[in-house]
Write a protein that holds these residues in place. Sequence first.
Motif, mmCIF file in Angstrom:
data_model
loop_
_atom_site.group_PDB
_atom_site.id
_atom_site.type_symbol
_atom_site.label_atom_id
_atom_site.label_comp_id
_atom_site.label_asym_id
_atom_site.label_seq_id
_atom_site.Cartn_x
_atom_site.Cartn_y
_atom_site.Cartn_z
ATOM 1 N N ALA A 31 0.837 -1.212 0.000
ATOM 2 C CA ALA A 31 0.000 0.000 0.000
ATOM 3 C C ALA A 31 0.867 1.256 0.000
ATOM 4 O O ALA A 31 0.532 2.243 -0.661
ATOM 5 N N SER A 32 1.989 1.219 0.710
ATOM 6 C CA SER A 32 2.849 2.406 0.738
ATOM 7 C C SER A 32 3.462 2.662 -0.640
ATOM 8 O O SER A 32 3.653 3.818 -1.025
ATOM 9 N N PHE A 33 3.724 1.600 -1.408
ATOM 10 C CA PHE A 33 4.230 1.798 -2.765
ATOM 11 C C PHE A 33 3.156 2.433 -3.652
ATOM 12 O O PHE A 33 3.446 3.343 -4.427
ATOM 13 N N VAL A 34 1.922 1.978 -3.521
ATOM 14 C CA VAL A 34 0.824 2.577 -4.300
ATOM 15 C C VAL A 34 0.691 4.058 -3.934
ATOM 16 O O VAL A 34 0.552 4.921 -4.818
ATOM 17 N N ILE A 35 0.767 4.379 -2.656
ATOM 18 C CA ILE A 35 0.638 5.770 -2.213
ATOM 19 C C ILE A 35 1.785 6.621 -2.740
ATOM 20 O O ILE A 35 1.574 7.753 -3.184
ATOM 21 N N ILE A 36 3.001 6.094 -2.722
ATOM 22 C CA ILE A 36 4.126 6.906 -3.209
ATOM 23 C C ILE A 36 4.012 7.138 -4.721
ATOM 24 O O ILE A 36 4.413 8.192 -5.219
ATOM 25 N N MET A 37 3.412 6.193 -5.441
ATOM 26 C CA MET A 37 3.182 6.421 -6.871
ATOM 27 C C MET A 37 2.132 7.516 -7.071
ATOM 28 O O MET A 37 2.279 8.377 -7.942
ATOM 29 N N LEU A 38 1.077 7.498 -6.258
ATOM 30 C CA LEU A 38 0.073 8.570 -6.312
ATOM 31 C C LEU A 38 0.701 9.902 -5.922
ATOM 32 O O LEU A 38 0.373 10.949 -6.499
ATOM 33 N N LEU A 39 1.596 9.867 -4.950
ATOM 34 C CA LEU A 39 2.301 11.078 -4.526
ATOM 35 C C LEU A 39 3.119 11.654 -5.685
ATOM 36 O O LEU A 39 3.119 12.870 -5.898
ATOM 37 N N LEU A 40 3.803 10.806 -6.423
ATOM 38 C CA LEU A 40 4.570 11.295 -7.581
ATOM 39 C C LEU A 40 3.657 12.001 -8.586
ATOM 40 O O LEU A 40 4.007 13.063 -9.110
ATOM 41 N N VAL A 41 2.492 11.429 -8.838
ATOM 42 C CA VAL A 41 1.530 12.071 -9.736
ATOM 43 C C VAL A 41 1.102 13.416 -9.142
ATOM 44 O O VAL A 41 1.044 14.427 -9.855
ATOM 45 N N GLY A 42 0.840 13.437 -7.835
ATOM 46 C CA GLY A 42 0.437 14.679 -7.170
ATOM 47 C C GLY A 42 1.514 15.754 -7.238
ATOM 48 O O GLY A 42 1.211 16.930 -7.481
ATOM 49 N N ILE A 43 2.758 15.365 -7.048
ATOM 50 C CA ILE A 43 3.862 16.335 -7.130
ATOM 51 C C ILE A 43 3.969 16.872 -8.559
ATOM 52 O O ILE A 43 4.111 18.078 -8.774
ATOM 53 N N PHE A 44 3.882 15.966 -9.531
ATOM 54 C CA PHE A 44 3.972 16.381 -10.931
ATOM 55 C C PHE A 44 2.839 17.361 -11.275
ATOM 56 O O PHE A 44 3.083 18.404 -11.882
ATOM 57 N N LEU A 45 1.616 17.039 -10.868
ATOM 58 C CA LEU A 45 0.487 17.941 -11.135
ATOM 59 C C LEU A 45 0.678 19.279 -10.439
ATOM 60 O O LEU A 45 0.376 20.337 -11.006
ATOM 61 N N THR A 46 1.183 19.253 -9.214
ATOM 62 C CA THR A 46 1.454 20.500 -8.494
ATOM 63 C C THR A 46 2.453 21.342 -9.265
ATOM 64 O O THR A 46 2.267 22.547 -9.439
ATOM 65 N N MET A 47 3.508 20.703 -9.749
ATOM 66 C CA MET A 47 4.526 21.433 -10.507
ATOM 67 C C MET A 47 3.936 22.044 -11.777
ATOM 68 O O MET A 47 4.191 23.207 -12.092
ATOM 69 N N VAL A 48 3.136 21.267 -12.496
ATOM 70 C CA VAL A 48 2.528 21.767 -13.736
ATOM 71 C C VAL A 48 1.596 22.946 -13.434
ATOM 72 O O VAL A 48 1.655 23.982 -14.105
ATOM 73 N N PHE A 78 1.522 24.888 -10.692
ATOM 74 C CA PHE A 78 2.289 26.032 -10.185
ATOM 75 C C PHE A 78 2.934 26.784 -11.351
ATOM 76 O O PHE A 78 3.012 27.998 -11.345
ATOM 77 N N HIS A 79 3.395 26.051 -12.355
ATOM 78 C CA HIS A 79 4.047 26.670 -13.515
ATOM 79 C C HIS A 79 3.086 27.563 -14.304
ATOM 80 O O HIS A 79 3.521 28.480 -14.991
ATOM 81 N N THR A 80 1.776 27.307 -14.186
ATOM 82 C CA THR A 80 0.788 28.100 -14.927
ATOM 83 C C THR A 80 0.388 29.381 -14.209
ATOM 84 O O THR A 80 -0.346 30.189 -14.784
ATOM 85 N N VAL A 81 0.826 29.548 -12.974
ATOM 86 C CA VAL A 81 0.452 30.755 -12.227
ATOM 87 C C VAL A 81 1.274 31.922 -12.749
ATOM 88 O O VAL A 81 2.505 31.947 -12.607
ATOM 89 N N TYR A 86 7.749 25.976 -9.779
ATOM 90 C CA TYR A 86 7.912 24.540 -9.992
ATOM 91 C C TYR A 86 9.373 24.124 -9.802
ATOM 92 O O TYR A 86 9.658 22.987 -9.425
ATOM 93 N N LEU A 87 10.299 25.051 -10.049
ATOM 94 C CA LEU A 87 11.719 24.730 -9.884
ATOM 95 C C LEU A 87 12.047 24.366 -8.437
ATOM 96 O O LEU A 87 12.921 23.530 -8.189
ATOM 97 N N LEU A 88 11.343 24.990 -7.496
ATOM 98 C CA LEU A 88 11.578 24.678 -6.084
ATOM 99 C C LEU A 88 11.148 23.254 -5.739
ATOM 100 O O LEU A 88 11.590 22.695 -4.734
ATOM 101 N N LEU A 89 10.282 22.678 -6.583
ATOM 102 C CA LEU A 89 9.794 21.324 -6.328
ATOM 103 C C LEU A 89 10.588 20.248 -7.068
ATOM 104 O O LEU A 89 10.346 19.059 -6.881
ATOM 105 N N LEU A 90 11.547 20.652 -7.895
ATOM 106 C CA LEU A 90 12.375 19.663 -8.607
ATOM 107 C C LEU A 90 13.147 18.738 -7.653
ATOM 108 O O LEU A 90 13.153 17.517 -7.865
ATOM 109 N N PRO A 91 13.785 19.257 -6.590
ATOM 110 C CA PRO A 91 14.467 18.330 -5.670
ATOM 111 C C PRO A 91 13.487 17.370 -4.988
ATOM 112 O O PRO A 91 13.812 16.203 -4.751
ATOM 113 N N TYR A 92 12.278 17.843 -4.716
ATOM 114 C CA TYR A 92 11.244 17.030 -4.081
ATOM 115 C C TYR A 92 10.830 15.871 -4.981
ATOM 116 O O TYR A 92 10.781 14.724 -4.541
ATOM 117 N N ILE A 93 10.563 16.154 -6.256
ATOM 118 C CA ILE A 93 10.149 15.066 -7.148
ATOM 119 C C ILE A 93 11.324 14.126 -7.420
ATOM 120 O O ILE A 93 11.135 12.916 -7.555
#
Length: 187
Positions: free
Chosen positions: A132-149, A151-154, A161-168
């Motif tokens: 379950a933790s692996f499934v959640i971390i995969m969802l988290l990666l999608v969430g981080i990617f969407l956040t970056m995308v 944020f980039h549109t603001v 989004y550059l500040l989130l590159l180390p996070y992803i």
Amino acid sequence: MDKPGEVNLEKANWEKMRRMSMKELLTNIGVLVGFIILCWGGCGVMSAITADSFGDDSEWSRNLKKPSFNPPSFLFAPVWAVLYLLMAIAAFAVWTKTGFTKRPLPLIVFFIQLALNFLWILVYGLANNLGASFVIIMLLLVGIFLTMVIFHTVQGRAWTYLLLLPYIAWTTFASVVSYSIYDLNRD
């Protein structure tokens, strides 16, 4: 020296700050501190809840088979401290353009990925559920990617989004480690 017709953004931003009322300045400081408390504090709460069942202090964790590239435990606290600070700064910068109500989607997506981040800590560290933790971390990666995308549109905050590159990057690495631990401990 500025060319005629050019706007010096640094100078314009400084001028905007100088014209800011004390109330606006205190609100901005309060919101920035709030984002930092949310990110660091949330991690602190999750760490406190899972203190005995996560990391080197946990018999369960010590007995897991881990890949050779599993990072040492002492690395996690400083890495996450920096990542959560960068997340807070990015969210604050977006908030200064969108607020919580003018354009809520960027911060809603940010809060969802942050909730997934904290959920992973609970599912892995407290529930000790590797699948379950692996499934959640995969969802988290999608969430981080969407956040970056998003944020980039603001407008005016596309750089956030550059500040989130180390996070992803770290979370991508963590997902490989997470899957490897899951795979090595299926029996």
